[in-house]
Design an enzyme around this catalytic site. Sequence first.
Site, PDB file in Angstrom:
ATOM      1  N   GLY A  89       0.803  -1.212   0.000  1.00  0.00           N
ATOM      2  CA  GLY A  89       0.000   0.000   0.000  1.00  0.00           C
ATOM      3  C   GLY A  89       0.837   1.263   0.000  1.00  0.00           C
ATOM      4  O   GLY A  89       0.456   2.275  -0.567  1.00  0.00           O
ATOM      5  N   VAL A  93       8.005  -3.911  -1.684  1.00  0.00           N
ATOM      6  CA  VAL A  93       8.424  -5.003  -0.813  1.00  0.00           C
ATOM      7  C   VAL A  93       9.464  -5.846  -1.540  1.00  0.00           C
ATOM      8  O   VAL A  93       9.266  -6.239  -2.690  1.00  0.00           O
ATOM      9  CB  VAL A  93       7.228  -5.900  -0.429  1.00  0.00           C
ATOM     10  CG1 VAL A  93       7.665  -6.930   0.597  1.00  0.00           C
ATOM     11  CG2 VAL A  93       6.095  -5.051   0.121  1.00  0.00           C
ATOM     12  N   ASP A 200      -7.168  -4.386   5.768  1.00  0.00           N
ATOM     13  CA  ASP A 200      -7.079  -4.689   4.331  1.00  0.00           C
ATOM     14  C   ASP A 200      -6.989  -6.184   4.106  1.00  0.00           C
ATOM     15  O   ASP A 200      -6.154  -6.660   3.341  1.00  0.00           O
ATOM     16  CB  ASP A 200      -5.865  -3.971   3.716  1.00  0.00           C
ATOM     17  CG  ASP A 200      -5.914  -3.947   2.193  1.00  0.00           C
ATOM     18  OD1 ASP A 200      -4.865  -3.757   1.564  1.00  0.00           O
ATOM     19  OD2 ASP A 200      -7.019  -4.152   1.643  1.00  0.00           O
TER      20      ASP A 200
END
Lengths: 474, 173
Positions: A89, A93, A200
């Site tokens: 988000g 990563v 989420d």
Amino acid sequence: MTPEQWKRLKPIFDGALAQPLDARRAWVQQACGGDEALRRDAEALLASHETAGDFLEEPARLDPSDLDTLPAGTALGSYRIVREIGRGGMGVVYLAEDNLERQVALKTLPPILGADNQLRERLRREAHAAATINHPAVATVYVLDEIDGHLVIVSEYVEGDTLRTLLSRGAMDSTHAHALAVEIAGALAAAHRARVIHRDLKPENIIVTPAGRIKVVDFGIAHIEAPEQARLTVPGMMLGTPAYMAPEQLAGGVVTPRADVYAFGIVFSEMLTGQHPLAGPAGLIPPRFAAIIQRCMNPDPNERYASGSELLAALASGAPDTGIEHTATGSPRWWWEFHQAITAVVYWMMTWPAWKGREIIGGPLGRALFIAALIAVIVAASLRLHLWFTSRFYPAQLRWARRRNATWIRAADWLFVATLAVTGVLVGEDRSPVAVVLIAVAVGAAIAFLVIERATARAAFRSSATPREEARHP
Amino acid sequence: MQHPDLMPLVYDELRRIAARYISRERPGQTLQATALVNEAYVRLAAERPREFANKTHFLAIAALSMRQILVQRARARNAAKRGGAPHRVTLDDRNVGGNTPAGIDVLALDEALSRLALLDPEQARIVELRYFGGLTVEETADVLGSSPATVKRHWAMARAWLKQALDPGVSSV
């Protein structure tokens, strides 16, 4: 401009540049002959050249923020980037290795944006919150650090396919789905105990390891559930994935652990049917799960399970408490049950006047009317008794049973009322008391299922169905 | 001049160098293409002397790579701004600097350059080498096997045309 035009323009332009500044226009006019279009193009281009200044003279520059992807091999503190594994988000990563060559997941915030205090603060909270969760189904957060100007979160690297990948192959076997659902609920329970809301939850954030166990990752938009921090977001700042967001989340309201429960409901439903529950009609969900899912997805957060722990208890027991308790005498549902039973009895009682009516009318018409009435009685009474029975002994399946039988009962009711009314009218020519009974009951039955039944049902089932939907059910 | 297998190497090297700059330098600093390209050459020529013996060849590849990097990032930045991915957080845009002090729209330039290439491939090459690769006139002439004077002339016309193309007030050329 066409290549031909360009070809003719080129020597004009080159030639003009060789002239002194004030002689150019005249030269161009002459060189173009009578070609007005060419002259116009040439003059425009010359004008552009003369005002170009240092346009493009300075070579391109690369802004470091242009390269927010770190290539393989980059050293970040004591970690070494192996490859990018996704974009979360708020950052990229990476799979990385620490100085003991252990695999970790490294999440970075772009350096330019790291300067934004609000976002850094949120990232810090996120890491702190997630780090307090300790559960086998939750990816552990190790470190929050600032390395070379990057704010990074180092967490457990989880190998395996996401639930999304699994779902792309279709619906899952219900036993398998249930087992995974229990694990996911366990993860939520642990998080909620640590006063962290995931915010989420979705198949992309749920990983199934090669060993078949669940790991919930990217508590990336988690935030500490404390009243004074409930407004950490800026109004209009939407977090989470809309398809999985609870209504109160979408509306930008206060988010509680119950929002995670909602998302769970959708995920569980998807596991069982292979598609998103709001994407249209899907396969049938086993009744014991349907009630749980329905409660999870209740638009009113207060009607859902309060947290992961409650959800887990409901799932793990297998015979779930669905919020429909066993009927207490005198409660609205008791009255509804009573209505169902009484109606069935009355319908059956009407077979005798109907028989009498047949005798009076006689002939094939009489027979036909009686048979129709009998069918109506059998269907309406039997189904109502079925509902009564289900309500008393299998309350979990009641909602499902009501929905399934609604149309048939309704049809039978109408048939019953119609045949009784017609029979009564036909008999009425003889002024027999039978006619009175028939017509009276017909009218009474119509009132009963149109008005009384609707009222008792509405009182008994404060459900999420719309009034119109509700009206279709007995 | 086309050596597709060398492109990824150069591309990666440029990004690696840039990444090292990121780690060392403060945010807000920009890196000039010339510096990047030269450093990349020094390293790659040392690592793989046979493939990169020809510096001009390398420079041509590097220029193309730089263009690709910049265009890609500009596209990605635009997509993020427009909220392309529906579940992304809408951040308030702190786009500091950007890669063009003069405020050149990289995507518009890229598109205009592609159009120029249809009209005059050599001029388009010159722009690519000089602007994206940071080459001097002499180096450009070397790469193209041309003379500096010719390069200067072509550069002037290409620049004028591109400026016209990028100027929103002018109807399309």
